[in-house]
Design an enzyme around this catalytic site. Structure first.
Site, PDB file in Angstrom:
ATOM      1  N   GLU A 168       0.991  -1.116  -0.058  1.00  0.00           N
ATOM      2  CA  GLU A 168       0.196   0.009  -0.154  1.00  0.00           C
ATOM      3  C   GLU A 168       0.755   1.442  -0.108  1.00  0.00           C
ATOM      4  O   GLU A 168       1.932   1.268   0.648  1.00  0.00           O
ATOM      5  CB  GLU A 168      -0.925   0.064   1.276  1.00  0.00           C
ATOM      6  CG  GLU A 168      -1.989   0.836   1.109  1.00  0.00           C
ATOM      7  CD  GLU A 168      -2.666   0.914  -0.325  1.00  0.00           C
ATOM      8  OE1 GLU A 168      -3.161  -0.063  -0.513  1.00  0.00           O
ATOM      9  OE2 GLU A 168      -2.489   1.963  -0.898  1.00  0.00           O
ATOM     10  N   LEU A 223      -0.561   4.413   0.513  1.00  0.00           N
ATOM     11  CA  LEU A 223      -1.477   5.582   0.858  1.00  0.00           C
ATOM     12  C   LEU A 223      -0.862   6.464   2.092  1.00  0.00           C
ATOM     13  O   LEU A 223      -0.065   5.880   2.686  1.00  0.00           O
ATOM     14  CB  LEU A 223      -2.937   5.088   1.456  1.00  0.00           C
ATOM     15  CG  LEU A 223      -2.969   4.104   2.529  1.00  0.00           C
ATOM     16  CD1 LEU A 223      -2.870   4.932   3.826  1.00  0.00           C
ATOM     17  CD2 LEU A 223      -3.943   3.287   2.379  1.00  0.00           C
ATOM     18  N   ARG A 224      -1.093   7.692   1.899  1.00  0.00           N
ATOM     19  CA  ARG A 224      -0.779   8.842   3.013  1.00  0.00           C
ATOM     20  C   ARG A 224      -1.629   9.098   3.653  1.00  0.00           C
ATOM     21  O   ARG A 224      -2.849   9.144   3.439  1.00  0.00           O
ATOM     22  CB  ARG A 224      -0.340  10.198   2.115  1.00  0.00           C
ATOM     23  CG  ARG A 224       0.980  10.011   0.810  1.00  0.00           C
ATOM     24  CD  ARG A 224       0.748  11.293   0.238  1.00  0.00           C
ATOM     25  NE  ARG A 224      -0.212  11.078  -0.402  1.00  0.00           N
ATOM     26  CZ  ARG A 224      -0.715  12.212  -1.212  1.00  0.00           C
ATOM     27  NH1 ARG A 224      -0.262  13.362  -0.957  1.00  0.00           N
ATOM     28  NH2 ARG A 224      -1.753  11.933  -1.930  1.00  0.00           N
ATOM     29  N   LYS A 248       7.980  -1.310  -2.629  1.00  0.00           N
ATOM     30  CA  LYS A 248       7.398  -0.460  -1.374  1.00  0.00           C
ATOM     31  C   LYS A 248       8.512   0.074  -0.431  1.00  0.00           C
ATOM     32  O   LYS A 248       8.773   1.442  -0.490  1.00  0.00           O
ATOM     33  CB  LYS A 248       6.620  -1.479  -0.626  1.00  0.00           C
ATOM     34  CG  LYS A 248       6.141  -0.751   0.758  1.00  0.00           C
ATOM     35  CD  LYS A 248       5.305   0.302   0.586  1.00  0.00           C
ATOM     36  CE  LYS A 248       4.906   1.043   2.044  1.00  0.00           C
ATOM     37  NZ  LYS A 248       4.129   2.145   1.778  1.00  0.00           N
ATOM     38  N   ASN A 251       9.380   4.288  -0.462  1.00  0.00           N
ATOM     39  CA  ASN A 251       9.615   5.280   0.768  1.00  0.00           C
ATOM     40  C   ASN A 251      10.712   5.678   0.957  1.00  0.00           C
ATOM     41  O   ASN A 251      10.952   6.894   1.317  1.00  0.00           O
ATOM     42  CB  ASN A 251       8.803   4.406   1.564  1.00  0.00           C
ATOM     43  CG  ASN A 251       7.306   4.332   2.097  1.00  0.00           C
ATOM     44  OD1 ASN A 251       6.859   5.206   1.066  1.00  0.00           O
ATOM     45  ND2 ASN A 251       6.977   3.732   3.005  1.00  0.00           N
ATOM     46  N   PHE A 284       7.455  16.372  -3.009  1.00  0.00           N
ATOM     47  CA  PHE A 284       8.246  15.871  -1.961  1.00  0.00           C
ATOM     48  C   PHE A 284       9.742  16.661  -2.100  1.00  0.00           C
ATOM     49  O   PHE A 284      10.854  16.217  -1.667  1.00  0.00           O
ATOM     50  CB  PHE A 284       8.526  14.406  -2.113  1.00  0.00           C
ATOM     51  CG  PHE A 284       7.376  13.891  -1.096  1.00  0.00           C
ATOM     52  CD1 PHE A 284       5.934  14.051  -1.531  1.00  0.00           C
ATOM     53  CD2 PHE A 284       7.594  13.340   0.018  1.00  0.00           C
ATOM     54  CE1 PHE A 284       5.076  13.531  -0.959  1.00  0.00           C
ATOM     55  CE2 PHE A 284       6.551  12.540   0.807  1.00  0.00           C
ATOM     56  CZ  PHE A 284       5.267  12.853   0.110  1.00  0.00           C
ATOM     57  N   GLY A 304       8.696  12.729   9.425  1.00  0.00           N
ATOM     58  CA  GLY A 304       8.366  11.834  10.648  1.00  0.00           C
ATOM     59  C   GLY A 304       7.271  10.928  10.028  1.00  0.00           C
ATOM     60  O   GLY A 304       7.223  10.571   8.991  1.00  0.00           O
ATOM     61  N   CYS A 349       5.653   5.886   8.898  1.00  0.00           N
ATOM     62  CA  CYS A 349       6.320   4.788   7.740  1.00  0.00           C
ATOM     63  C   CYS A 349       7.685   5.292   7.282  1.00  0.00           C
ATOM     64  O   CYS A 349       8.504   4.371   7.233  1.00  0.00           O
ATOM     65  CB  CYS A 349       5.510   5.432   6.482  1.00  0.00           C
ATOM     66  SG  CYS A 349       3.786   4.247   6.830  1.00  0.00           S
TER      67      CYS A 349
HETATM   68  C1  UDX Z   1       4.143   8.002   3.537  1.00  0.00           C
HETATM   69  C2  UDX Z   1       3.986   7.861   1.977  1.00  0.00           C
HETATM   70  O1  UDX Z   1       3.977   9.215   1.460  1.00  0.00           O
HETATM   71  C3  UDX Z   1       2.983   6.816   1.663  1.00  0.00           C
HETATM   72  O2  UDX Z   1       3.223   6.746   0.047  1.00  0.00           O
HETATM   73  C4  UDX Z   1       3.394   5.618   2.421  1.00  0.00           C
HETATM   74  O3  UDX Z   1       2.466   4.498   2.023  1.00  0.00           O
HETATM   75  C5  UDX Z   1       3.348   5.662   3.662  1.00  0.00           C
HETATM   76  O4  UDX Z   1       4.272   6.745   4.219  1.00  0.00           O
HETATM   77  P1  UDX Z   1       2.841   9.513   5.462  1.00  0.00           P
HETATM   78  O5  UDX Z   1       3.602   8.897   6.214  1.00  0.00           O
HETATM   79  O6  UDX Z   1       1.319   9.593   5.473  1.00  0.00           O
HETATM   80  O7  UDX Z   1       3.071   8.651   3.857  1.00  0.00           O
HETATM   81  O8  UDX Z   1       3.255  11.098   5.102  1.00  0.00           O
HETATM   82  P2  UDX Z   1       4.034  11.945   3.792  1.00  0.00           P
HETATM   83  O9  UDX Z   1       2.788  12.712   3.544  1.00  0.00           O
HETATM   84  O10 UDX Z   1       4.558  10.948   2.779  1.00  0.00           O
HETATM   85  O11 UDX Z   1       4.914  12.859   4.871  1.00  0.00           O
HETATM   86  C6  UDX Z   1       5.924  12.191   5.383  1.00  0.00           C
HETATM   87  C7  UDX Z   1       6.841  13.090   6.201  1.00  0.00           C
HETATM   88  O12 UDX Z   1       7.739  13.786   5.130  1.00  0.00           O
HETATM   89  C8  UDX Z   1       6.034  14.180   6.930  1.00  0.00           C
HETATM   90  O13 UDX Z   1       6.690  14.503   8.218  1.00  0.00           O
HETATM   91  C9  UDX Z   1       6.103  15.394   6.022  1.00  0.00           C
HETATM   92  O14 UDX Z   1       6.065  16.716   6.941  1.00  0.00           O
HETATM   93  C10 UDX Z   1       7.498  15.286   5.553  1.00  0.00           C
HETATM   94  N1  UDX Z   1       7.377  15.972   4.102  1.00  0.00           N
HETATM   95  C11 UDX Z   1       6.947  15.395   3.113  1.00  0.00           C
HETATM   96  C12 UDX Z   1       8.560  17.074   3.858  1.00  0.00           C
HETATM   97  O15 UDX Z   1       9.316  17.333   4.891  1.00  0.00           O
HETATM   98  N2  UDX Z   1       8.568  17.396   2.603  1.00  0.00           N
HETATM   99  C13 UDX Z   1       7.984  17.144   1.729  1.00  0.00           C
HETATM  100  O16 UDX Z   1       8.388  17.831   0.621  1.00  0.00           O
HETATM  101  C14 UDX Z   1       6.920  15.972   1.913  1.00  0.00           C
END
Ligand code: UDX
Length: 441
Positions: free
Chosen positions: A151, A153-154, A204, A208, A249, A257, A260
């Site tokens: 998966e 998903l965010r 996967k 990540n 990203f 953080g 994941c």
């Molecule tokens: C992530 C992956 O995006 C997702 O595909 C996977 O299934 C699970 O892990 P999630 O943990 O919900 O999802 O968060 P995400 O939106 O990816 O953000 C992760 C971290 O990166 C957050 O702390 C966010 O603040 C940080 N981030 C994200 C940045 O610092 N800069 C960015 O440009 C994007």
């Protein structure tokens, strides 16, 4: 009951499991969700969704006729042959993925016999599928087939990510089993990657780890920007227009953080290490992320000097907006370090109640941002909740002792804040006074 009519089972209704179950119901399947947590199942039976995710409560409600919840493996396995496994795989102290819950589920299924199709949604180290099948064979258990279906998903966008994914990844030992899982996604318009089980498992982790690497890269670029007077926001824009790089990203800040990225990067590094390969890049990604959270302390000291006795307000505590999740949130490290420096720390997060919180010992949480910044010597934007962009900054300035803003997510307008009389510092944002940039202040 013919195969088509048999419900699909989902084992583990945490974040991934519940979203998976509800979205499969939304696609028209009957779904039985199992969890060992009786309170969680009871709540779901009452229609109460135990996690915060935009749109999930309504989707559960809309699909209630096709959804049922149980704590009984007998009840689940009497009905379901196809079983999605979505239990947690938290990190062990060594950084490996803890597969004990996965193994427990497999055991529950194996000793009840019958033909089963196991669809792995949990994030599991590469090789797990092969190990599970070898163990089952070793125990003389047949009739179980295994498909890896990771998966992506965010949190905060989970339903959209499930129903409109960039791709569906299916790793299988047999084409027949892969075909069956692919058919379950009928109605989802996305490219399907059909491959082997280990390759699907690696997709996967690699995905990540790459996203985390992209974040650590742009954070390091931001740190260099601070030294040379460039602006990372525009650097990221210029980079992102290159279709080979992509704009996503590339948002510099105080580090990633969540449940994941930190876990999966560590687990992949560990997995490589267990196979005798030193994954240097990921070692750096982890280290950069650790240091990035701490750079805020340096910025505060630039503006305030010694932090002993200073009052620092943190705006946002969750690891990102649109979630109530605090796992591996940068705020936890920041609050602890500030307390360690002798500062008084206050905070506000739209998802957290006022008062105290076990993850933030000694920190006062306030219901309103203006309360949190009262008499503060500085405020730090830690999580980019939209409401912080709409703050009444004149009132904020009025309430604060010293108008110092550290924008840990580069979401505020530096010029507007400077015009309003604030000292503003972002992450890699130009316009810092020479003295601060050269650290001579
Ligand atoms: C992530 C992956 O995006 C997702 O595909 C996977 O299934 C699970 O892990 P999630 O943990 O919900 O999802 O968060 P995400 O939106 O990816 O953000 C992760 C971290 O990166 C957050 O702390 C966010 O603040 C940080 N981030 C994200 C940045 O610092 N800069 C960015 O440009 C994007």
């Amino acid at each position: 009951m013919n195969e088509e009519q048999r419900p699909i089972g989902v084992v583990g209704v945490g974040y991934v499991g519940l979203v998976t179950g509800v979205c499969l119901a939304h696609l028209g399947h009957r779904v039985v969700c199992l969890d060992v947590d009786e309170a969680r199942i009871e709540a779901l039976r009452r229609g109460t969704v135990p996690i915060y995710e935009p749109g999930l409560e309504k989707l559960v409600d809309d699909n209630a006729a096709r959804l049922s919840f149980t704590t009984s493996h007998d009840e689940l396995l009497a009905q379901c042959r196809v079983l999605f496994v979505a239990v947690d795989t938290p990190p062990t102290p060594s950084g490996d993925a803890d597969l004990s819950r996965v193994r427990r589920v497999v055991d529950e299924i194996a000793h009840r016999g019958g033909r089963r199709l196991l669809v792995m949604k949990s994030t599991v180290p590469v090789g797990t599928g092969a190990h599970i099948m070898a163990d089952l064979e070793g125990d003389g258990v047949d009739g179980i087939t295994y498909v890896s279906n990771p998966e992506f998903l965010r949190e905060g966008a989970a339903i959209e990510d499930f129903l409109s994914p960039d791709r569906i990844v299916i790793g299988s030992f047999s084409d027949e089993a892969g075909d069956e899982v692919e058919a379950l996604y009928r109605g989802v318009d996305a490219p399907v990657v059909r491959t082997s089980v280990p390759t699907a498992e690696m997709i996967k982790y690699a995905s990540n780890a790459f996203l985390a690497t992209k974040i650590s890269f742009v954070n390091e670029i931001a740190n260099v920007c601070e030294e040379v007077g460039a602006d990372v926001r525009t650097v990221a824009e210029g980079m992102g227009l290159d279709h080979r790089i992509g704009a996503h990203f590339l948002h510099a800040g105080i580090g990633f953080g969540g449940s994941c990225f930190p876990k999966d990067v560590q687990a992949l590094k560990q997995l490589a290490g267990n196979s005798g390969y030193h994954f240097q890049l990921l070692t750096a990604v982890i280290e950069v992320n650790h240091l990035q959270k701490r750079r805020v302390i340096g910025k505060l000291k630039h503006h305030l000097g010694n932090l002993r006795g200073a009052r620092i307000a943190l705006l946002g505590l969750t690891f990102k907006p649109h979630t109530d999740d605090l796992r591996e949130a940068a705020s936890i490290v920041l609050a602890a370090r500030l307390r360690g420096e002798g500062a008084t720390v206050t905070a506000h997060d739209p998802m957290l109640s006022p008062g105290s919180h076990e993850l933030f010992p000694g920190v006062d949480l306030f219901a309103e941002p203006l309360e949190a910044v009262r008499d503060a010597d500085a405020l730090v934007v830690v999580t980019e909740w939209p409401e912080f962009l709409r703050l009444d900054w004149a009132a904020v300035k009025e309430a604060m002792r010293r108008p110092v803003v550290i924008d840990g997510r580069n979401v505020l307008d530096p010029d507007a804040l400077r015009e309003a009389g604030f000292t503003y510092e972002g992450v890699g944002v130009a316009g810092l006074p020479e003295a601060v940039r050269s650290g001579s202040s």
